[in-house]
Design an enzyme around this catalytic site. Structure first.
Site, mmCIF file in Angstrom:
data_model
loop_
_atom_site.group_PDB
_atom_site.id
_atom_site.type_symbol
_atom_site.label_atom_id
_atom_site.label_comp_id
_atom_site.label_asym_id
_atom_site.label_seq_id
_atom_site.Cartn_x
_atom_site.Cartn_y
_atom_site.Cartn_z
ATOM 1 N N SER A 39 0.823 -1.202 0.000
ATOM 2 C CA SER A 39 0.000 0.000 0.000
ATOM 3 C C SER A 39 0.859 1.255 0.000
ATOM 4 O O SER A 39 1.714 1.429 0.865
ATOM 5 C CB SER A 39 -0.870 0.051 1.267
ATOM 6 O OG SER A 39 -1.757 -1.020 1.288
ATOM 7 N N HIS A 99 -3.398 1.266 -4.530
ATOM 8 C CA HIS A 99 -2.729 0.206 -5.279
ATOM 9 C C HIS A 99 -2.909 0.437 -6.779
ATOM 10 O O HIS A 99 -4.025 0.580 -7.251
ATOM 11 C CB HIS A 99 -3.308 -1.168 -4.935
ATOM 12 C CG HIS A 99 -3.090 -1.564 -3.504
ATOM 13 N ND1 HIS A 99 -2.038 -2.335 -3.099
ATOM 14 C CD2 HIS A 99 -3.772 -1.270 -2.386
ATOM 15 C CE1 HIS A 99 -2.086 -2.514 -1.789
ATOM 16 N NE2 HIS A 99 -3.130 -1.881 -1.336
ATOM 17 N N HIS A 137 -5.358 -8.773 -2.892
ATOM 18 C CA HIS A 137 -5.370 -9.390 -1.568
ATOM 19 C C HIS A 137 -6.425 -10.485 -1.533
ATOM 20 O O HIS A 137 -7.504 -10.320 -2.106
ATOM 21 C CB HIS A 137 -5.727 -8.358 -0.500
ATOM 22 C CG HIS A 137 -4.782 -7.207 -0.431
ATOM 23 N ND1 HIS A 137 -4.811 -6.183 -1.346
ATOM 24 C CD2 HIS A 137 -3.787 -6.929 0.436
ATOM 25 C CE1 HIS A 137 -3.848 -5.314 -1.032
ATOM 26 N NE2 HIS A 137 -3.219 -5.745 0.034
ATOM 27 N N TYR A 178 -8.522 -11.024 0.633
ATOM 28 C CA TYR A 178 -9.811 -10.544 1.152
ATOM 29 C C TYR A 178 -10.701 -9.922 0.076
ATOM 30 O O TYR A 178 -11.883 -9.713 0.302
ATOM 31 C CB TYR A 178 -9.621 -9.548 2.308
ATOM 32 C CG TYR A 178 -8.898 -8.265 1.968
ATOM 33 C CD1 TYR A 178 -9.450 -7.311 1.129
ATOM 34 C CD2 TYR A 178 -7.643 -8.005 2.507
ATOM 35 C CE1 TYR A 178 -8.775 -6.135 0.820
ATOM 36 C CE2 TYR A 178 -6.961 -6.833 2.220
ATOM 37 C CZ TYR A 178 -7.538 -5.910 1.368
ATOM 38 O OH TYR A 178 -6.867 -4.760 1.063
ATOM 39 N N GLU A 179 -10.132 -9.623 -1.098
ATOM 40 C CA GLU A 179 -10.961 -9.019 -2.145
ATOM 41 C C GLU A 179 -11.906 -10.039 -2.771
ATOM 42 O O GLU A 179 -12.953 -9.678 -3.301
ATOM 43 C CB GLU A 179 -10.075 -8.401 -3.233
ATOM 44 C CG GLU A 179 -9.268 -7.207 -2.740
ATOM 45 C CD GLU A 179 -8.196 -6.786 -3.737
ATOM 46 O OE1 GLU A 179 -8.526 -6.631 -4.927
ATOM 47 O OE2 GLU A 179 -7.034 -6.627 -3.329
ATOM 48 N N ALA A 183 2.305 -2.804 4.076
ATOM 49 C CA ALA A 183 2.053 -1.911 5.211
ATOM 50 C C ALA A 183 1.513 -2.802 6.324
ATOM 51 O O ALA A 183 0.743 -3.724 6.064
ATOM 52 C CB ALA A 183 1.031 -0.859 4.832
ATOM 53 N N MET A 220 -2.432 -7.798 6.081
ATOM 54 C CA MET A 220 -3.432 -8.561 5.327
ATOM 55 C C MET A 220 -2.899 -9.121 4.002
ATOM 56 O O MET A 220 -3.672 -9.405 3.093
ATOM 57 C CB MET A 220 -4.643 -7.664 5.046
ATOM 58 C CG MET A 220 -5.269 -7.066 6.309
ATOM 59 S SD MET A 220 -6.614 -5.938 5.911
ATOM 60 C CE MET A 220 -6.903 -5.167 7.527
ATOM 61 N N SER A 221 -1.579 -9.266 3.906
ATOM 62 C CA SER A 221 -1.022 -9.752 2.628
ATOM 63 C C SER A 221 0.221 -10.599 2.910
ATOM 64 O O SER A 221 0.379 -11.167 3.983
ATOM 65 C CB SER A 221 -0.646 -8.563 1.735
ATOM 66 O OG SER A 221 0.406 -7.822 2.315
ATOM 67 N N ASN A 254 1.131 2.105 11.751
ATOM 68 C CA ASN A 254 0.326 2.419 12.946
ATOM 69 C C ASN A 254 0.616 1.390 14.035
ATOM 70 O O ASN A 254 1.130 0.303 13.752
ATOM 71 C CB ASN A 254 -1.173 2.358 12.585
ATOM 72 C CG ASN A 254 -1.556 1.008 11.999
ATOM 73 O OD1 ASN A 254 -1.336 0.741 10.814
ATOM 74 N ND2 ASN A 254 -2.094 0.133 12.831
ATOM 75 N N HIS A 294 -7.769 2.708 6.984
ATOM 76 C CA HIS A 294 -7.134 2.602 5.666
ATOM 77 C C HIS A 294 -6.487 3.938 5.283
ATOM 78 O O HIS A 294 -5.408 3.966 4.679
ATOM 79 C CB HIS A 294 -8.173 2.176 4.629
ATOM 80 C CG HIS A 294 -7.574 1.849 3.279
ATOM 81 N ND1 HIS A 294 -6.529 0.953 3.111
ATOM 82 C CD2 HIS A 294 -7.864 2.309 2.032
ATOM 83 C CE1 HIS A 294 -6.212 0.882 1.828
ATOM 84 N NE2 HIS A 294 -7.000 1.695 1.155
#
Ligand code: HPA
Length: 260
Positions: free
Chosen positions: A21, A52, A74, A76-77, A104, A199-200, A223, A235
């Site tokens: 990201s 992206h 990803h 999750y998509e 990230a 998440m990747s 973060n 996000h």
């Protein structure tokens, strides 16, 4: 010959880099680029979320020929943990030997704060998914010991020292997303030995090892993870902080390639 190899012509990158990201600045640093939209490469994913792009940059970075993937899909998509399989297999078939994965991530350690870079030493797959499910053949029983190549990690530490960049090292936890974690989940990740959460990357590492590529992974900490010092990641924050850390990431990877 696969479609990517055909498009590369005389170019023969041995290293590919997948950008996380908001790390697009690295793609812009590629000299003399051949830019191929993913839409022209069968199986390459068309990213659907902001932050992206969807282009492959082939050119020179740190004096070496590289293929930089600006944008990833990803799991999750779509629910498909193997969504990056065709792209990674194409890279392998086109002669790539080393894959550098960037992302990230949220930090599980108050001592590692936004803007920090963490070299991935190992991962915990907490997603409940695996990109090799449904595949048959002994080659799918992929050993995951030293999945993040020790020799590459050593080179990244040397590159960081040469650039004066503090390089953390730790364990990346793959959380499926797209919702962020709860504070209770974050406390669990801390207890089971995690250093950062995202998440990747982990499914791409599994796929890359399946195809015999050497892997290195780098997280930009955007973060503190949910609940730590009251953190509530978003996000927007991920994109903003990712962009800020991009110049250090560029310096680190460029030096890694130059001194390789
Ligand atoms: N959690 C999961 N993924 C992330 C985070 C986080 O806190 N920050 C950036 N990507």
């Amino acid at each position: 010959m696969n479609a990517l190899a055909a498009r590369l012509g005389a170019r023969a990158p041995k290293t590919a880099i997948i950008l996380g990201s908001s790390l697009g600045a690295l793609a812009e640093a590629v000299a003399d680029p051949l830019i191929i939209p993913y839409a022209e490469l069968p199986g390459f994913p068309l990213p659907k979320i902001s932050g992206h792009a969807g282009k492959l940059f082939v050119g020179h970075l740190g004096g070496q020929e590289v293929a930089v993937l600006a944008g990833r899909a990803h799991p999750y998509e779509s629910g498909n943990a193997a969504v990056m399989r065709p792209a990674i297999e194409s890279l392998k078939d086109a002669g790539v030997e080393t894959l550098i994965l960037t992302n990230a991530a949220g930090s599980l350690k108050p001592t590692m704060r936004h803007g920090a870079i963490m070299l991935i030493a190992d991962h915990i797959n907490y997603s409940g998914m695996n990109p090799l499910v449904g595949q048959h053949g002994d080659e799918n029983f992929v050993p995951m010991t030293d999945a993040y190549d020790p020799a590459l990690r050593k080179r990244f530490h040397a590159a960081a020292e040469a650039e004066g960049i503090t390089l953390h090292e730790g364990v990346y936890c793959w959380y499926s997303g797209p919702s962020f974690e709860t504070p209770a989940e974050i406390r669990m990740f801390q207890m089971i030995g995690g250093s950062a959460v995202g998440m990747s990357t982990a499914p791409e590492t599994i796929l890359a090892r399946r195809f015999g590529l050497k892997v290195a992974g780098l997280s930009v900490i955007t973060n503190l993870a949910a609940g730590i010092e009251g953190a509530s990641p978003s996000h927007e924050e991920t994109k903003r902080e990712g962009q800020k850390a991009a110049s250090n990431m560029k310096a680190l990877i460029t030096r890694f390639l130059r001194d390789g």
